[in-house]
Write an enzyme that holds these catalytic residues in place. Structure first.
Site, PDB file in Angstrom:
ATOM      1  N   ASP A  79       0.757  -1.364   0.116  1.00 35.31           N
ATOM      2  CA  ASP A  79      -0.026   0.051   0.006  1.00 35.31           C
ATOM      3  C   ASP A  79       0.926   1.208   0.053  1.00 35.31           C
ATOM      4  OD1 ASP A  79      -2.398   1.430   0.089  1.00 35.31           O
ATOM      5  OD2 ASP A  79      -2.568   1.250   2.429  1.00 35.31           O
TER       6      ASP A  79
ATOM      7  N   GLY B 197      -0.173   5.404  -4.320  1.00 40.97           N
ATOM      8  CA  GLY B 197      -0.776   6.748  -4.739  1.00 40.97           C
ATOM      9  C   GLY B 197      -0.232   7.973  -3.874  1.00 40.97           C
TER      10      GLY B 197
ATOM     11  N   HIS C 108       2.153   3.786  -8.795  1.00 42.00           N
ATOM     12  CA  HIS C 108       2.234   2.283  -9.154  1.00 42.00           C
ATOM     13  C   HIS C 108       3.234   1.710 -10.041  1.00 42.00           C
ATOM     14  CE1 HIS C 108      -1.775   2.469  -7.443  1.00 42.00           C
ATOM     15  NE2 HIS C 108      -2.122   3.232  -8.441  1.00 42.00           N
TER      16      HIS C 108
ATOM     17  N   ASN D  76     -10.853  -2.302  -5.225  1.00 38.85           N
ATOM     18  CA  ASN D  76     -10.310  -1.545  -6.271  1.00 38.85           C
ATOM     19  C   ASN D  76     -10.952  -1.361  -7.234  1.00 38.85           C
ATOM     20  OD1 ASN D  76      -7.028  -2.498  -4.812  1.00 38.85           O
ATOM     21  ND2 ASN D  76      -8.186  -0.848  -4.292  1.00 38.85           N
TER      22      ASN D  76
ATOM     23  N   ARG E 124      -4.854  -1.925   8.951  1.00 36.34           N
ATOM     24  CA  ARG E 124      -6.091  -2.683   8.609  1.00 36.34           C
ATOM     25  C   ARG E 124      -5.797  -3.570   7.793  1.00 36.34           C
ATOM     26  NH1 ARG E 124      -7.552   2.915   7.112  1.00 36.34           N
ATOM     27  NH2 ARG E 124      -6.932   2.882   4.839  1.00 36.34           N
TER      28      ARG E 124
ATOM     29  N   GLU F  43       1.408 -13.670  12.070  1.00 31.82           N
ATOM     30  CA  GLU F  43       2.032 -12.425  12.854  1.00 31.82           C
ATOM     31  C   GLU F  43       1.895 -11.217  11.936  1.00 31.82           C
ATOM     32  OE1 GLU F  43       3.312 -12.104  15.713  1.00 31.82           O
ATOM     33  OE2 GLU F  43       2.648 -14.434  15.915  1.00 31.82           O
TER      34      GLU F  43
HETATM   35  C1  IPE Z   1      -5.210  -2.980  -0.111  1.00 33.35           C
HETATM   36  O1  IPE Z   1      -5.242  -1.449  -0.264  1.00 33.35           O
HETATM   37  C2  IPE Z   1      -5.600  -3.319  -1.356  1.00 33.35           C
HETATM   38  C3  IPE Z   1      -4.257  -3.470  -2.129  1.00 33.35           C
HETATM   39  C4  IPE Z   1      -2.957  -2.986  -1.569  1.00 33.35           C
HETATM   40  C5  IPE Z   1      -4.045  -4.171  -3.552  1.00 33.35           C
HETATM   41  P1  IPE Z   1      -6.141  -0.211  -0.448  1.00 33.35           P
HETATM   42  O2  IPE Z   1      -5.514   0.937  -0.628  1.00 33.35           O
HETATM   43  O3  IPE Z   1      -7.047  -0.437  -1.637  1.00 33.35           O
HETATM   44  O4  IPE Z   1      -6.940  -0.286   0.958  1.00 33.35           O
HETATM   45  P2  IPE Z   1      -7.741   0.787   1.667  1.00 33.35           P
HETATM   46  O5  IPE Z   1      -8.850   1.176   1.094  1.00 33.35           O
HETATM   47  O6  IPE Z   1      -6.941   1.899   2.028  1.00 33.35           O
HETATM   48  O7  IPE Z   1      -8.283  -0.089   2.915  1.00 33.35           O
HETATM   49  C1  IPE Z   2      -1.484   0.129  -3.436  1.00 35.44           C
HETATM   50  O1  IPE Z   2      -1.559   1.668  -3.519  1.00 35.44           O
HETATM   51  C2  IPE Z   2      -1.777  -0.232  -4.799  1.00 35.44           C
HETATM   52  C3  IPE Z   2      -3.228  -0.539  -4.999  1.00 35.44           C
HETATM   53  C4  IPE Z   2      -4.157  -0.611  -4.093  1.00 35.44           C
HETATM   54  C5  IPE Z   2      -3.657  -0.914  -6.525  1.00 35.44           C
HETATM   55  P1  IPE Z   2      -2.689   2.608  -3.485  1.00 35.44           P
HETATM   56  O2  IPE Z   2      -3.071   2.976  -4.984  1.00 35.44           O
HETATM   57  O3  IPE Z   2      -3.646   2.111  -2.341  1.00 35.44           O
HETATM   58  O4  IPE Z   2      -1.839   3.933  -2.691  1.00 35.44           O
HETATM   59  P2  IPE Z   2      -2.404   4.908  -1.607  1.00 35.44           P
HETATM   60  O5  IPE Z   2      -3.035   4.167  -0.480  1.00 35.44           O
HETATM   61  O6  IPE Z   2      -3.683   5.669  -2.504  1.00 35.44           O
HETATM   62  O7  IPE Z   2      -1.496   5.580  -1.143  1.00 35.44           O
HETATM   63 MG    MG Z   3      -3.946   2.553  -0.534  1.00 35.88          MG
END
Ligand code: IPE
Ligand code: IPE
Ligand code: MG
Length: 248
Positions: free
Chosen positions: A12, A15, A29, A60, A186, A199
């Protein structure tokens, strides 16, 4: 150092990595793919047998269409480029999730790679794509429900092992360690059944910044933990002495 047999990672923060640099999210990404390559490599060197990466969740799909399309494009090019690397390193590719929701071109490449790497046995790289744990559990219950309705299985005979066997992860042991990057604490609908005794390790690092050293730190912390599985510390010490080994 105790190496987890199965490491699962919620990758995560791509973005935010881009937003902090005033770049389009997709560049985050793209940078995240580089982390995937270096972490896969490091896991191989460490002797991790199963690596599951949460790459795209059921939820997503609700992101802006432009981002979803860009992510699918990245996934397609990653898969095309990766095949020769996987073969060279002896990595077997697997995938979990609602794979038929993926664009046809991608699900086809995925199926081909899964087939072509099926005999590789150094490490399993398992991609969670269009994956949501509740969706997986729902599909498993539909499968089991059909078996019960047809008389093949008696409801009272249903076991935890039957449920595990009906999940997408049936061929993979439960994760020993879960790492989530980006500071969120989470699970976001990931491997809910399978993580009953994993863990958990959370780090502030955003996924594109997550380095080999940070992976080692996570595994070192994992090594220091005592996994008790509901028993007492004394019971575990006694059974270790009986087994003639050190701590788990
Ligand atoms: C979890 O990340 C899914 C992936 C890493 C693919 P998200 O960015 O979608 O999770 P939330 O929305 O913050 O819980
Ligand atoms: C994880 O990074 C990749 C995917 C969920 C596809 P995010 O795109 O969720 O990045 P943040 O959480 O917005 O920073
Ligand atoms: Mg995210």
């Amino acid at each position: 150092m105790q190496i987890p047999t199965h490491l699962a990672i919620i990758m995560d923060g791509n973005g935010r990595w881009a937003e902090q640099r005033r770049l389009p999210r997709i560049l985050g990404h793209r940078k995240g793919v580089e982390s995937v390559q270096s972490i896969v490599d490091e896991c191989m060197k460490l002797g991790i047998r199963y690596l599951t990466l949460y790459a795209f969740s059921s939820e997503n799909w609700g992101r802006p269409q432009e981002e979803v399309e860009a992510l699918m494009g990245l996934l397609g090019s990653f898969l095309k480029k990766e095949l020769s690397q996987l073969q060279k390193r002896g990595i077997r590719l697997m995938a979990i999730g609602e794979l038929d929701r993926l664009p046809e071109t991608i699900s086809k490449i995925l199926k081909d790679i899964v087939k072509e790497t099926a005999d590789n046995d150094r490490m399993v790289l398992n991609l969670a794509l269009s994956y949501g744990s509740r969706n997986e559990l729902t599909r498993a219950m539909q499968t089991l429900g059909r078996e019960i309705a047809s008389g093949k299985l008696h409801p009272d005979a249903l076991t935890e092992a039957d449920i595990g066997a009906a999940l997408d992860t049936h061929a993979i042991p439960d994760p020993d360690l879960l790492i989530r990057t980006s500071g969120e604490m989470r699970i976001s609908n990931f491997l809910l059944w399978q993580m009953a005794y994993s863990e958990l390790y959370f780090t502030e690092a955003l996924w594109p910044d997550f380095s080999r050293d940070q992976l080692l730190q996570a595994i070192q912390e994992y090594s220091r933990r005592q996994r008790r599985f509901g028993l007492t510390g004394a019971q575990l010490r006694d059974s270790n002495i009986r087994d003639g080994e050190g701590r788990h």
